[in-house]
Design a protein around this motif. Structure first.
Motif, short mmCIF file in Angstrom:
data_model
loop_
_atom_site.label_atom_id
_atom_site.label_comp_id
_atom_site.label_asym_id
_atom_site.label_seq_id
_atom_site.Cartn_x
_atom_site.Cartn_y
_atom_site.Cartn_z
N LYS A 281 1.38 -2.17 17.00
CA LYS A 281 1.52 -1.20 15.91
C LYS A 281 2.12 -1.90 14.69
CE LYS A 281 3.53 3.29 14.91
NZ LYS A 281 4.84 3.22 14.28
N VAL A 282 1.56 -1.62 13.53
CA VAL A 282 2.08 -2.20 12.29
C VAL A 282 3.17 -1.30 11.73
CG1 VAL A 282 1.52 -2.91 9.94
CG2 VAL A 282 -0.11 -3.33 11.78
N ASN A 283 4.36 -1.84 11.60
CA ASN A 283 5.48 -1.09 11.04
C ASN A 283 6.20 -2.00 10.05
OD1 ASN A 283 7.40 0.86 10.58
ND2 ASN A 283 8.66 0.25 12.32
N ILE A 284 5.64 -2.04 8.83
CA ILE A 284 6.28 -2.83 7.78
C ILE A 284 6.71 -1.89 6.66
CG2 ILE A 284 5.03 -4.96 8.34
CD1 ILE A 284 3.17 -4.44 5.98
N VAL A 285 7.31 -2.43 5.63
CA VAL A 285 7.81 -1.63 4.52
C VAL A 285 6.69 -0.69 4.01
CG1 VAL A 285 7.26 -3.40 2.80
CG2 VAL A 285 9.07 -1.76 2.33
N THR A 286 7.08 0.52 3.62
CA THR A 286 6.09 1.50 3.18
C THR A 286 5.58 1.20 1.77
OG1 THR A 286 7.75 2.99 2.24
CG2 THR A 286 7.17 3.32 4.58
N THR A 287 4.39 1.69 1.50
CA THR A 287 3.80 1.51 0.18
C THR A 287 4.68 2.15 -0.89
OG1 THR A 287 1.61 1.53 1.17
CG2 THR A 287 1.72 1.90 -1.20
N SER A 288 5.25 3.31 -0.60
CA SER A 288 6.07 3.98 -1.61
C SER A 288 7.33 3.17 -1.94
CB SER A 288 6.44 5.40 -1.17
OG SER A 288 7.18 5.37 0.03
N LYS A 289 7.91 2.51 -0.95
CA LYS A 289 9.08 1.66 -1.22
C LYS A 289 8.70 0.49 -2.11
CE LYS A 289 12.73 3.22 0.90
NZ LYS A 289 13.93 3.58 0.19
N ILE A 290 7.57 -0.14 -1.81
CA ILE A 290 7.13 -1.26 -2.63
C ILE A 290 6.78 -0.78 -4.04
CG2 ILE A 290 5.42 -3.08 -2.94
CD1 ILE A 290 5.16 -3.36 -0.02
N ARG A 291 6.17 0.39 -4.13
CA ARG A 291 5.81 0.93 -5.45
C ARG A 291 7.05 1.20 -6.30
NH1 ARG A 291 0.73 1.49 -6.42
NH2 ARG A 291 -0.77 1.89 -4.79
N ASN A 292 8.14 1.64 -5.67
CA ASN A 292 9.39 1.84 -6.41
C ASN A 292 9.86 0.51 -7.00
OD1 ASN A 292 9.56 4.56 -5.95
ND2 ASN A 292 10.95 4.38 -4.22
N LEU A 293 9.79 -0.54 -6.20
CA LEU A 293 10.20 -1.86 -6.67
C LEU A 293 9.27 -2.34 -7.79
CD1 LEU A 293 10.95 -3.50 -3.19
CD2 LEU A 293 12.60 -2.50 -4.78
N LEU A 294 7.98 -2.08 -7.63
CA LEU A 294 7.02 -2.48 -8.67
C LEU A 294 7.24 -1.69 -9.95
CD1 LEU A 294 4.58 -4.24 -9.47
CD2 LEU A 294 3.14 -2.33 -8.79
N ALA A 295 7.57 -0.42 -9.84
CA ALA A 295 7.79 0.41 -11.03
C ALA A 295 8.93 -0.16 -11.87
CB ALA A 295 8.09 1.85 -10.62
N MET A 296 10.00 -0.58 -11.22
CA MET A 296 11.12 -1.20 -11.94
C MET A 296 10.66 -2.50 -12.60
SD MET A 296 14.40 -0.59 -9.48
CE MET A 296 13.67 -1.06 -7.92
#
Length: 127
Positions: free
Chosen positions: A30-45
């Protein structure tokens, strides 16, 4: 700099592939890595500063923008402390050392921003 215009895409792909493979081994496929929404928050900043950097005329960034980049490092560290998966992602991608290496350079910040975009693209593709 740990990344350059010739290797940042490959590095981003390798980071995400490694995170996915490590996760599959730990979680029985099973793939359990950081969520897209978490990465998107970092990208938004990151993108918010990127927009300022793009219109800035000098190669050497001013104190205000450099200060925002330093604060970005703090926010990344804070997010790492909040969630282990984010910490794993940030460490695997070398984000904090790369942020330090920007060192007031417009060119380096633009490269960092593109690296973040590549990480998200590969996360979407492999994750």
């Amino acid at each position: 700099m740990r990344i350059n215009k010739n290797n940042y895409v490959d590095k981003a792909e390798k980071v995400i592939q490694k995170l996915v493979e490590d996760s599959k081994q730990k979680n029985r496929g099973k793939v359990n890595i950081v969520t897209t929404s978490k990465i998107r928050n970092l990208l938004a900043m990151t993108a918010d500063i990127y927009n300022q950097v793009l219109v800035y005329t000098n190669e050497k960034l001013n104190e205000d923008i450099s200060g925002r980049i330093e604060y970005l490092r703090v926010r990344f560290m804070y997010e790492c402390g909040r969630e282990a998966l984010v910490k794993n992602f940030v460490e695997e991608a070398d984000i904090l050392p790369i942020l330090k290496e920007i060192n007031g350079s417009k060119k380096n910040y633009i490269l960092f921003s593109r690296y973040m975009e590549a990480l998200i693209a590969f996360h979407k593709y492999y994750g």
